[in-house]
Design an enzyme around this catalytic site. Structure first.
Site, PDB file in Angstrom:
ATOM      1  N   GLY A 234      -2.815  -3.445   3.752  1.00 22.53           N
ATOM      2  CA  GLY A 234      -2.851  -2.030   3.391  1.00 22.53           C
ATOM      3  C   GLY A 234      -3.952  -1.752   2.399  1.00 22.53           C
ATOM      4  N   ASP A 235      -3.598  -1.054   1.325  1.00 19.08           N
ATOM      5  CA  ASP A 235      -4.580  -0.728   0.289  1.00 19.08           C
ATOM      6  C   ASP A 235      -4.346  -1.561  -0.962  1.00 19.08           C
ATOM      7  OD1 ASP A 235      -2.168   0.477  -0.330  1.00 19.08           O
ATOM      8  OD2 ASP A 235      -3.108   2.179  -1.354  1.00 19.08           O
ATOM      9  N   GLU A 236      -3.760  -2.750  -0.789  1.00 18.33           N
ATOM     10  CA  GLU A 236      -3.472  -3.612  -1.928  1.00 18.33           C
ATOM     11  C   GLU A 236      -4.435  -4.795  -1.971  1.00 18.33           C
ATOM     12  OE1 GLU A 236       1.236  -3.004  -2.908  1.00 18.33           O
ATOM     13  OE2 GLU A 236       0.661  -4.695  -1.641  1.00 18.33           O
TER      14      GLU A 236
END
Length: 303
Positions: A234-236
């Site tokens: 994801g955006d991690e």
């Protein structure tokens, strides 16, 4: 038109070299010559051959030494070396293989069979290389994020295990940082997945550039990114810091990363402001093992 394969002949006997040159050239190979091991190494430094025919017994630098040194050159470990020797003792054969020879050839040479032997070795070498490439591709798929090119969670955890073991031996500290982008979902939903992918690639590059060499485990030769930075989905993103003097070092890096991510990003001709949340956990204070450190860094980020 196919380029002829390049064969390097290294032999201190001029008559032997001429015979080797003629036999291989008639078979369609490009042949270059060297009169001793040092000349052969210099020829390989200038341009790698596809195969080396190396005489074992030569003055100044013998074939055993030259073969071992060849293996140290960039790309030299992939070149097949056929060691030629008039010595029939087992010790010389063993020395040839210990020096890195691919195979050996006893003198007198059977000239009619030599080109076939060389072609077989070249085909075998090509097949093996297709396999020190397929394995590399498989490893890349297993350990790297396809979108950003950064290490993935699996590789990061392996490196974190190593960092903790090293820190334990030397009484050092390690920091783990979880980073979550603040407005990624809104950007992804508004501009589309292609914009979201471009944003993630930009963030990965920006994080990597913001890290100093001593902020992480450093670079492995041939790898584009530091193993201290990974995308875990994801955006991690996640970052590892080693050789720290204390929590203030981690806090300083975190502030630098936040400042880098606060700068606007141009995506599809639009200026975007993203920002991020960062959670930090320190070894050994916030956990003495990988799982505890990761859990506490994740908790700190959401807190």
């Amino acid at each position: 038109m196919n380029t002829p394969q390049r064969i390097l002949v290294v032999d201190d006997d001029p008559a032997e070299r001429r015979l080797l040159f003629a036999a291989l050239q008639r078979a369609g190979f490009e042949v270059i010559e060297a009169a001793d091991g040092e000349q052969g190494l210099q020829a390989m430094r200038d341009r790698l051959a596809d195969l080396v025919l190396m005489d074992a017994g030569m003055p100044a630098m013998d074939g055993f030494t030259a073969c071992a040194e060849l293996r140290k050159l960039p790309g030299g470990d992939r070149i097949p070396v056929l060691m030629m020797t008039g010595l029939h003792d087992v010790e010389s054969v063993a020395r040839a293989f210990e020096a890195g020879a691919s195979d050996f050839l006893t003198k007198p040479i059977q000239w009619a069979l030599l080109p076939h032997r060389v072609r077989f070795m070249l085909r075998a070498s090509a097949a093996i290389n297709d396999i020190i490439e397929a394995q590399a591709q498989i490893r890349h798929l297993a350990y790297y994020d396809a979108l950003t090119g950064l290490p993935n969670r699996r590789l990061f955890i392996e490196r974190l295990h190593q960092a903790i073991a090293n820190a334990q031996r030397h009484a050092e500290q390690v920091a783990v940082m979880f980073i979550d982008l603040d407005h990624f979902k809104r950007i992804n939903d508004t501009l589309g997945h292609s914009a979201g992918d471009e944003l993630l690639r930009t963030v990965g590059t920006r994080l990597a550039r913001s890290m100093r060499p001593l902020d992480s485990l450093g670079r492995v030769p041939g790898e584009a990114h530091s193993n201290g930075i990974a995308r875990i989905g994801g955006d991690e993103f996640i970052i590892m810091l080693t050789q720290l003097h204390g929590p203030t070092d981690a806090a300083s890096v975190a502030r630098r990363l936040l400042a880098a991510l606060a700068e606007p990003v141009i995506i599809q001709h639009a200026e975007l402001f993203i920002g991020a949340s960062i959670g930090v956990a320190m070894y050994p204070f916030d956990g003495a093992d990988v799982d505890t450190l990761l859990k506490n860094a994740d908790t700190a980020m959401y807190r």
